[in-house]
Enzyme design. Sequence first.
Site, PDB file in Angstrom:
ATOM      1  N   CYS A 181      -1.643   8.158  -5.722  1.00  0.00           N
ATOM      2  CA  CYS A 181      -1.999   7.046  -4.879  1.00  0.00           C
ATOM      3  C   CYS A 181      -2.845   6.163  -6.019  1.00  0.00           C
ATOM      4  O   CYS A 181      -3.903   6.098  -6.133  1.00  0.00           O
ATOM      5  CB  CYS A 181      -2.901   7.248  -3.737  1.00  0.00           C
ATOM      6  SG  CYS A 181      -3.081   5.783  -2.766  1.00  0.00           S
TER       7      CYS A 181
ATOM      8  N   CYS B 222      -5.530   4.070  -3.942  1.00  0.00           N
ATOM      9  CA  CYS B 222      -6.736   4.869  -3.471  1.00  0.00           C
ATOM     10  C   CYS B 222      -7.611   4.986  -4.892  1.00  0.00           C
ATOM     11  O   CYS B 222      -8.916   4.971  -4.874  1.00  0.00           O
ATOM     12  CB  CYS B 222      -6.306   6.351  -3.178  1.00  0.00           C
ATOM     13  SG  CYS B 222      -5.125   6.387  -1.843  1.00  0.00           S
ATOM     14  N   ASP B 223      -6.935   5.312  -6.101  1.00  0.00           N
ATOM     15  CA  ASP B 223      -7.536   5.858  -7.256  1.00  0.00           C
ATOM     16  C   ASP B 223      -7.716   5.099  -8.387  1.00  0.00           C
ATOM     17  O   ASP B 223      -8.377   5.134  -9.229  1.00  0.00           O
ATOM     18  CB  ASP B 223      -7.149   7.268  -7.488  1.00  0.00           C
ATOM     19  CG  ASP B 223      -7.203   8.286  -6.620  1.00  0.00           C
ATOM     20  OD1 ASP B 223      -8.292   8.168  -5.642  1.00  0.00           O
ATOM     21  OD2 ASP B 223      -6.352   9.001  -6.300  1.00  0.00           O
TER      22      ASP B 223
END
Length: 309
Positions: free
Chosen positions: A133, A136-137
Amino acid sequence: MLDLAIIGGGPAGLTAGLYSTRGGLKNVVMFEMGMPGGQITGSSEIENYPGQGQVMTGMDLMASWPEQCQKFGLKHEMAQVETIIQTGSTFKILTNDNREFEARSVLMATGSVPRRAGFKGEDEFFGRGVSTCATCDGFFYRGKEVAVIGGGDSALEEAYYLSKMCSKVYLVHRRDTYRAAPSTIEHIKKTENIEEVTNVSVEEVFGDASGVTGLKVKCNKTGEIRDLPTPGVFVFVGRNVLNAPLKQSDGSFLCDLSATGEVVVDLKMRTSVKGLWAAGDIRIDAAKQVVCAAADGATAAVDIIEYLG
């Protein structure tokens, strides 16, 4: 007879449980084989959930959700739903422990899981440098070099997204050509800090106690080995949609699915079958974010309350 059967205990299912019980439904059961919380509980760092100013783990983020939902009457059945069968205006829920439930409405919130590429070190370093992701990261690699593995739309779109914050992006693909939209490929070609590493196979991701330090690839034509010095590796080789409970005895599916197996829904999360909703990562065009899955669950629950009258 259940008012609502919720299949799946991630953010979408939990939020639907909260909204439906607080909204007046008296007999709501969430079927989740393990601990509620969903895939996000495996994330080591989250800092983009609204209202949570501190970086926290996925487990910490989701810890209070089940208790809050159960306070309003949501019941949790630790069972895996094998099949959902429509019986007139209601549904039969068959579980892996040979129990049968009947429900007036059903919400599918089983999600989907990123497909693993299968290279050495992928599981060992998952969550410690290997991610699925970028939204997300990606922020954790701002100003650093990262590698993106894959050759479809998702891989190229995420590589382009990462190029805006990372110093360099290695786009690693096993073929010479991509299976992506021409406009997306054009973006990649024009982005200076994206290096295409094509016609290679991933040998392994390696690192130390602190996490990933590099990615080893092998040229498919010459066999030459190359080490890419990167602390972040993003894998985008497809997703497995967890739609098995919708499969019927004749091999068909209970409701309409996309070509990739995602459930087709409208803006209220309704499927093609009356009384059946789908929310979160199992539905078409899902953003694969906790906040979006939670919104789906709330949207579905509000509509289910109105449907049941």
